[in-house]
Design an enzyme around this catalytic site. Structure first.
Site, PDB file in Angstrom:
ATOM      1  CD  GLU A 125      -2.909   1.182   2.320  1.00 13.24           C
ATOM      2  OE1 GLU A 125      -2.808   0.359   3.237  1.00 13.24           O
ATOM      3  OE2 GLU A 125      -3.763   2.066   2.292  1.00 13.24           O
ATOM      4  CG  HIS A 301      -5.609   0.981  12.839  1.00 15.63           C
ATOM      5  ND1 HIS A 301      -6.387   2.119  12.800  1.00 15.63           N
ATOM      6  CD2 HIS A 301      -5.115   0.833  11.591  1.00 15.63           C
ATOM      7  CE1 HIS A 301      -6.360   2.629  11.581  1.00 15.63           C
ATOM      8  NE2 HIS A 301      -5.584   1.864  10.822  1.00 15.63           N
ATOM      9  CD  GLU A 302      -2.437  -1.775  10.853  1.00 16.78           C
ATOM     10  OE1 GLU A 302      -2.981  -1.980   9.754  1.00 16.78           O
ATOM     11  OE2 GLU A 302      -2.027  -0.640  11.201  1.00 16.78           O
ATOM     12  CG  HIS A 305      -7.358  -1.631   8.299  1.00 17.13           C
ATOM     13  ND1 HIS A 305      -8.223  -0.711   7.774  1.00 17.13           N
ATOM     14  CD2 HIS A 305      -6.237  -0.929   8.636  1.00 17.13           C
ATOM     15  CE1 HIS A 305      -7.660   0.495   7.783  1.00 17.13           C
ATOM     16  NE2 HIS A 305      -6.456   0.385   8.313  1.00 17.13           N
TER      17      HIS A 305
HETATM   18  N1  B3K Z   1      -2.860   1.085   5.693  1.00  9.53           N
HETATM   19  C1  B3K Z   1      -1.550   1.266   6.247  1.00  9.53           C
HETATM   20  C2  B3K Z   1      -0.880   2.518   5.796  1.00  9.53           C
HETATM   21  C3  B3K Z   1      -0.182   2.398   4.492  1.00  9.53           C
HETATM   22  C4  B3K Z   1       0.643   3.641   4.236  1.00  9.53           C
HETATM   23  C5  B3K Z   1       1.191   3.667   2.855  1.00  9.53           C
HETATM   24  N2  B3K Z   1       2.069   4.785   2.640  1.00  9.53           N
HETATM   25  C6  B3K Z   1      -1.557   1.234   7.733  1.00  9.53           C
HETATM   26  C7  B3K Z   1      -2.837   1.540   8.378  1.00  9.53           C
HETATM   27  O1  B3K Z   1      -3.413   2.601   8.261  1.00  9.53           O
HETATM   28  O2  B3K Z   1      -3.359   0.690   9.018  1.00  9.53           O
HETATM   29 ZN    ZN Z   2      -5.291   1.972   8.849  1.00 14.36          ZN
END
Ligand code: B3K
Ligand code: ZN
Length: 896
Positions: A125, A301-302, A305
């Site tokens: 990402e 948080h992760e 997601h």
């Molecule tokens: N989704 C990733 C962040 C990615 C950043 C790319 N430059 C972490 C997060 O927000 O959970």
């Molecule tokens: Zn995130």
């Protein structure tokens, strides 16, 4: 001189691709400098889209072969650009096979496939997958992935990818392989691969529906004793998402891998989260309470997601807040619940308030300043040059505030119903913020059209409040007026929907029942008013005497509240406001007023005097034992320097620093007895445990040491020295060390040396050591500037410019966390900044860009400083081969 400018991508240009991918079969033959990636893509024409070729993105790839349906493509059907391949194909389906060679060892940008401490890791990402193989690298292309990883068995005994392990085996020449299959459709930004020498902590858990899942936490050898807390956090996150949203883990196996070199915090790759080691590893001797807290929230948080981001993902990168704002809101709610549960019934409210205050502090320091500069953007931006520059406080933190307002407006049940409907409509899809808000609107039968302006308008709204007391009829009329200042490219703003939680406080300090004019029922002591027009009025009736308004309780909207309150009224609310968030805010407002007045005196060369009533109000909070220590620690911490600089016209960091030095020293000295007795009374006995009650006490004791050292109070300094030597946990040890360094007391040097010797092998602990020194204050103007020490530290064997954590600690600690020193009036900080940004950019544009942002708000500073900053911004802008990342930041900073 640079010639190229990165093109601007516009949200309005979105169009679906003519061809999408349904299945991906990847094979990696890992090699440090020549990894061969074979990719087979099942492509399908998109019937909804206009006709066109297959489009593939690529960067830094060496293409070895490309076939279409097993054949070399016919002449003229393939157009190859440096970063784009277009292939004309007949029919509705096609299979591509593409072989590329990449060099993970040379990948210093840490985007795509790269190496860290002998292993291989990925970060895709936002647009890293195109650095691995040719692919339509955008989130609306969702496919099923199968991945075979082949590597050296001795150096990379562990081979991981997304989903389920379906096969593994030995190969000749000391190599081995593993094949992974991810049963879920996913965009390529969620692809991940890890091949390294790691050890694992495992746990089996049952999901709510009774399915057994395997949880794994992979770390380098020697770190297993630091994994328990992250594993606990993961299990708590699973339970919370089941209980709060009915969302279960959908995979049989969920893995977290810690890596030492990582551009940001962590990444939610499907079933294979990759984490900066900083957000995984913790044991009492090396991690502070704050580290424990961050680990818990980043793990959550992760994990969250997996539903908000992975199962339902973003149609395009402009929708980033769809997953980030929502997931930050979810992790904030989770942390608040965890703290409240641990605190027990009596302490729950205060524990929640403390968490809310933390979040507000971050928003004010990081997001309000973003809104006040050239990077100001709505939570859903309209354009960008480099998407990686838009993982911002606005998209994340303000995005979470926007979700929180929806939660407030719809109520917890209404919000939950909306979430359920959102998943029922969009599971497995790539969607937009409109889709999300529409689901909430439909589930609740509420029109949210005007609310959508929060997604398109940039800038921090101002809400001006005035009150009119009518003694004759016992009514109080509250007028609220909203206004959002212009931001780049957005001159005129429309009124927003702003929930304003209101209370009225009586003369005895208790909340009054609220009775709105014409209403039958009243009686609640806090009500949420909806401000939807430029100006609105509410009339409260049945009041015996003029009340004191308490507005925006719980920080009910991400706005700046303008309310004329004299010192006495702020002191009154500091002592009585029943809303802990507002009580804290009253203390912050009072402290801000005092600090800005002191700074003005410093700038004008006048003597500095701290007003006695402020010290009295401050002392009352300090010794109010009915207040939870964690709350007191919040209320007695002065507003952040970044926030204060935003409130200063023009921003004068040297004057502000002089004010801060004076005020902290005065508070330390004048209240030294109180601080000392508090430090004694609240010391936490026994073995360390991460618990909010203990953490609150430790925080307040550390704050006491900080004020004592700032005031050069001998007994306090002696106590800090003792604790820095013999503490049994990192919170106490580092808190004491930080007090000595911030107090700039002579004992600080020896304590820093001892700390270094004790932890010289521990990279994460040394990050704290670097950051502390980079952020040091100079209480003696004759002492050497901090910049000299920063340069020295760059030469320390433990420092490395290629490790992002080190850069954020030392350079970030100086550029971002030490304005008083960075903005030295001789401009030396700026020249150093330009030198470092240019050096970093050549290796890692994302890290460089973060550092570059330290000067984006340069026009807010004094003319003398601006004159020194401009040439350095120009120097960076004109550097050879500048990345689009840094180019966008300095370009916007310099734009007229
Ligand atoms: N989704 C990733 C962040 C990615 C950043 C790319 N430059 C972490 C997060 O927000 O959970
Ligand atoms: Zn995130």
């Amino acid at each position: 001189m640079r010639t190229e400018q990165a093109p601007i991508i516009h949200r309005s240009d979105y169009a679906p691709l003519a061809w999408t991918v349904t299945r991906v079969d990847l094979h990696f033959a890992l090699d440090p400098q020549a990894t061969v990636v074979t990719s087979r893509l099942a492509c399908r024409r998109n019937p909804e889209a206009a006709a066109g070729p297959i489009l593939l993105d690529g960067e830094e790839l060496e293409t070895l072969s490309l076939t279409v349906n097993g054949l070399d493509p016919a002449a003229g059907t393939v157009r190859r650009g440096e970063t784009r391949i277009e292939i004309d194909v007949e029919g509705d389906e096609a299979e591509l096979e593409i072989v590329t060679r990449i060099n993970p060892q040379a990948n210093t940008a840490l985007s795509g496939l790269y190496r860290s401490r002998g292993g291989y890791f990925t970060q895709c990402e936002a647009e890293g997958f195109r650095r691995i193989t040719w692919y339509p690298d955008r989130p609306d292309v969702m496919a099923r992935f199968t991945v075979t990883v082949e590597g050296d068995k001795a150096t990379c005994p562990v081979l991981l990818s997304n989903g389920n392990l379906v096969e593994e085996g030995e190969l000749p020449d000391g190599r081995h392989y593993a094949r992974w299959e991810d049963p879920f459709l996913k965009p390529c930004y969620l692809f991940a691969l890890v091949a390294a020498d790691l050890v694992v902590l495992e746990r089996r858990e049952l999901t709510a529906s009774g399915r057994e899942v395997l949880l794994q936490l992979w770390v380098e050898k020697g770190n297993l004793d630091r994994t328990e807390h992250a594993m606990e956090s993961l299990v708590h996150s699973m339970r919370w998402d089941e209980d709060s949203f009915g969302l279960e883990l959908d995979l049989d196996r969920f893995m977290i891998v810690a890596v030492s070199d990582f551009n940001m915090g962590a990444m939610e790759n499907k079933g294979l989260n990759i984490f900066n080691a900083k957000y995984v590893l913790a044991k009492p001797d090396t991690a502070t309470d704050t580290d424990y807290e961050h680990i818990e929230s980043v793990v959550a948080h992760e994990y969250f997601h997996n539903w908000t981001g992975n199962r339902v993902t973003c149609r395009d990168w402009f929708q980033l807040t769809l997953k980030e704002g929502l997931t930050v809101f979810r992790d904030q709610q989770f942390s608040a619940d965890m703290l409240a549960n641990a605190a027990g019934a009596e302490g729950a409210d205060s524990a929640r308030a403390v968490k809310r205050i933390d979040d507000v502090r971050v928003l004010r320091a990081a997001q309000f300043s973003e809104d006040a500069g050239p990077m100001a953007h709505p939570i859903r931006p309209e354009s960008y040059q480099e998407i990686n520059n838009f993982y911002t406080a606005t998209v994340y933190e303000k995005g979470a505030e926007v979700i929180r307002m929806l939660h407030t407006l719809l109520g917890p049940e209404g919000f939950r119903n909306g979430m359920d409907l959102y998943f029922s409509y969009h599971d497995g899809q790539a969607v937009t913020c409109d889709d999300f808000v529409e689901a909430l609107s439909e589930a609740n039968g509420v029109d949210l059209d005007q609310f959508m302006r929060w997604y398109s308008q940039a800038g921090t709204p101002r809400v001006r409040a005035t009150g009119d007391w009518n003694a004759a009829d016992g009514s109080y009329t509250l007028t609220l007026a909203q206004h959002t200042p212009p931001t780049p490219g957005q001159a005129d703003k429309l009124p927003l929907v702003i929930p304003v939680a209101v209370g009225l406080i009586g003369a005895d300090g208790t909340d009054l029942p609220l009775q709105l004019d014409g209403e039958q029922h009243g009686g609640a002591t806090t009500r949420v008013l909806q401000l939807t027009e430029a100006t609105q009025q509410w009339r409260f009736t049945g009041l015996a005497a003029e009340p004191v308004p308490s507005l925006l309780r719980g920080f009910s909207a991400p706005v700046i509240l303008e309310l004329d309150e004299d010192d006495a009224r702020l002191a009154f609310r500091m002592a009585h406001d029943s809303d802990a968030c507002n009580r804290w805010d009253a203390a912050q407002r009072y402290a801000e007023r005092v600090l800005l007045a002191l700074a003005a005196d410093a700038a004008a060369g006048r003597a500095l005097n701290v007003p006695a009533p402020f010290v009295e109000a401050f002392a009352r909070l300090l010794s109010d034992e009915r207040l939870d220590p964690a709350f007191r620690a919040q209320a007695l911490t002065l507003p952040s320097e970044a926030y204060l600089l935003e409130r200063m016209e023009p921003a004068d960091p040297a004057a502000l620093r002089a004010a801060q030095i004076h005020l902290t020293a005065a508070l330390g000295k004048v209240l030294s007895d109180d601080w000392q007795s508090l430090a004694e009374a609240l010391a936490v006995p026994g073995e360390y445990r991460y618990h909010p009650a203990d953490a609150g006490r430790r925080a307040l004791v550390n704050l006491a040491l900080r004020y004592l050292a700032a005031g050069q109070v001998e007994e306090g300094v002696a106590l800090a020295v003792r604790r820095s030597e013999s503490a049994t946990n990192m919170t106490d040890r580092f808190g004491a060390l930080a007090a000595l360094v911030h107090g700039a007391v002579p004992a600080a040097q020896a304590a820093l040396g001892a700390f270094y010797r004790r932890y010289r092998e521990d990279a994460l602990v040394l990050d704290k050591w670097f950051a502390l020194q980079a952020g040091a204050w100079r209480r003696d103007p004759a002492a050497a500037p901090v910049l000299g020490r920063v340069r020295e530290l760059m030469a320390d064997p433990a420092f490395s410019l290629s490790n992002p954590n080190k850069v954020y600690a030392l350079l970030g600690g100086f550029f971002r966390a030490n304005p008083g020193e960075f903005h030295a009036v001789d401009g030396s900080g700026y020249a150093f900044w330009a030198e470092q940004v240019i050096a970093l950019d050549a290796a890692n544009p994302q890290v460089a860009s973060r550092m570059a942002r330290a000067l984006e708000n340069w026009r807010r500073f004094t003319p003398a400083l601006q004159a020194l900053i401009r040439p350095q911004l120009e120097r960076v802008r004109d550097a050879d081969g500048l990345s689009p990342d840094v180019g966008e930041i300095v370009g916007k900073a310099l734009a007229d």
